[in-house]
Design an enzyme around this catalytic site. Sequence first.
Site, PDB file in Angstrom:
ATOM      1  N   HIS A  13      12.956  -2.171   2.092  1.00  0.00           N
ATOM      2  CA  HIS A  13      11.925  -1.509   2.887  1.00  0.00           C
ATOM      3  C   HIS A  13      12.981   0.130   2.263  1.00  0.00           C
ATOM      4  O   HIS A  13      14.730  -0.134   2.199  1.00  0.00           O
ATOM      5  CB  HIS A  13      12.547  -0.845   4.181  1.00  0.00           C
TER       6      HIS A  13
ATOM      7  N   ARG B 194      13.022   5.308  12.542  1.00  0.00           N
ATOM      8  CA  ARG B 194      10.800   5.802  12.686  1.00  0.00           C
ATOM      9  C   ARG B 194      10.450   5.118  13.551  1.00  0.00           C
ATOM     10  O   ARG B 194      10.720   4.801  14.832  1.00  0.00           O
ATOM     11  CB  ARG B 194      10.881   5.749  11.187  1.00  0.00           C
TER      12      ARG B 194
ATOM     13  N   ASN C 125       8.556  -5.269  -0.478  1.00  0.00           N
ATOM     14  CA  ASN C 125       7.656  -4.228   0.286  1.00  0.00           C
ATOM     15  C   ASN C 125       6.740  -4.953   0.483  1.00  0.00           C
ATOM     16  O   ASN C 125       5.569  -3.917  -0.334  1.00  0.00           O
ATOM     17  CB  ASN C 125       8.303  -2.601  -0.186  1.00  0.00           C
TER      18      ASN C 125
ATOM     19  N   ARG D  79       5.119  11.382  -2.197  1.00  0.00           N
ATOM     20  CA  ARG D  79       4.756  11.688  -0.684  1.00  0.00           C
ATOM     21  C   ARG D  79       6.210  11.282   0.422  1.00  0.00           C
ATOM     22  O   ARG D  79       6.894  10.800  -0.767  1.00  0.00           O
ATOM     23  CB  ARG D  79       3.809   9.946  -0.221  1.00  0.00           C
TER      24      ARG D  79
ATOM     25  N   GLU E 106      12.610  -8.992   2.103  1.00  0.00           N
ATOM     26  CA  GLU E 106      12.043  -8.165   2.663  1.00  0.00           C
ATOM     27  C   GLU E 106      12.850  -6.501   2.249  1.00  0.00           C
ATOM     28  O   GLU E 106      14.048  -6.802   2.991  1.00  0.00           O
ATOM     29  CB  GLU E 106      11.544  -8.117   4.324  1.00  0.00           C
TER      30      GLU E 106
ATOM     31  N   TYR F 141      11.359   8.168   1.744  1.00  0.00           N
ATOM     32  CA  TYR F 141      11.064   7.646   0.892  1.00  0.00           C
ATOM     33  C   TYR F 141      11.881   7.573  -0.765  1.00  0.00           C
ATOM     34  O   TYR F 141      11.315   7.709  -1.678  1.00  0.00           O
ATOM     35  CB  TYR F 141       9.974   7.047  -0.289  1.00  0.00           C
TER      36      TYR F 141
ATOM     37  N   ALA G 129       2.806  -0.722   5.334  1.00  0.00           N
ATOM     38  CA  ALA G 129       2.608  -0.630   6.002  1.00  0.00           C
ATOM     39  C   ALA G 129       1.503  -2.276   6.825  1.00  0.00           C
ATOM     40  O   ALA G 129       1.721  -2.669   7.980  1.00  0.00           O
ATOM     41  CB  ALA G 129       0.910   0.174   6.535  1.00  0.00           C
TER      42      ALA G 129
ATOM     43  N   PRO H  76       0.946  -1.389   0.484  1.00  0.00           N
ATOM     44  CA  PRO H  76       0.074   0.101  -0.025  1.00  0.00           C
ATOM     45  C   PRO H  76       1.009   0.891   0.161  1.00  0.00           C
ATOM     46  O   PRO H  76       1.962   1.409   0.467  1.00  0.00           O
ATOM     47  CB  PRO H  76      -1.092  -0.091   1.310  1.00  0.00           C
ATOM     48  N   ASN H  77      -0.017   2.443  -0.773  1.00  0.00           N
ATOM     49  CA  ASN H  77       1.065   3.572  -0.693  1.00  0.00           C
ATOM     50  C   ASN H  77       1.948   3.430  -1.559  1.00  0.00           C
ATOM     51  O   ASN H  77       2.754   4.860  -2.158  1.00  0.00           O
ATOM     52  CB  ASN H  77       0.969   4.173   0.500  1.00  0.00           C
TER      53      ASN H  77
END
Length: 141
Positions: free
Chosen positions: A97, A104, A71, A17, A95, A22, A74, A9-10
């Site tokens: 990111h 964070r 990735n 964003r 995985e 990012y 969330a 998502p996103n």
Amino acid sequence: MKLLIINGPNLNMLGRRESAHYGTLTLTDINTKLIERADGRAELEFFQSNHEGAITDRIQLSSGFDGIIINAGAYTHTSIAIRDALLAVKVPFVEVHLSNVYAREDFRHKSYLSDIARGVIAGFGWMSYALALEFFMSEPK
């Protein structure tokens, strides 16, 4: 070598964003860079969804792939369904990111995927994907 790159998502909003976390590349930019980096050494298939069930469905259809770069966004921190799908298909995965999730918010420090992944790469922007790609392409068959 055939690799599936899954984005959650996103991630379709990359480039628009939170560039401090990012970067400024779009998801299309990242995919293009990965194709160039693979340079014919790997066949890449890309999938992005904002929907947990769609990601789960795509993982379930991943037989025939040599690896998955994921990735989960969330969903990394919330999805037992995605974890269970990855366990069920037995396709090795890394995985990734874009941001350093450990620098964070606390809720981003927990991953439902990392303990079953071949590895976790975080904090290197688009290069997180490139490093995962290099891992799979250099892994002996």
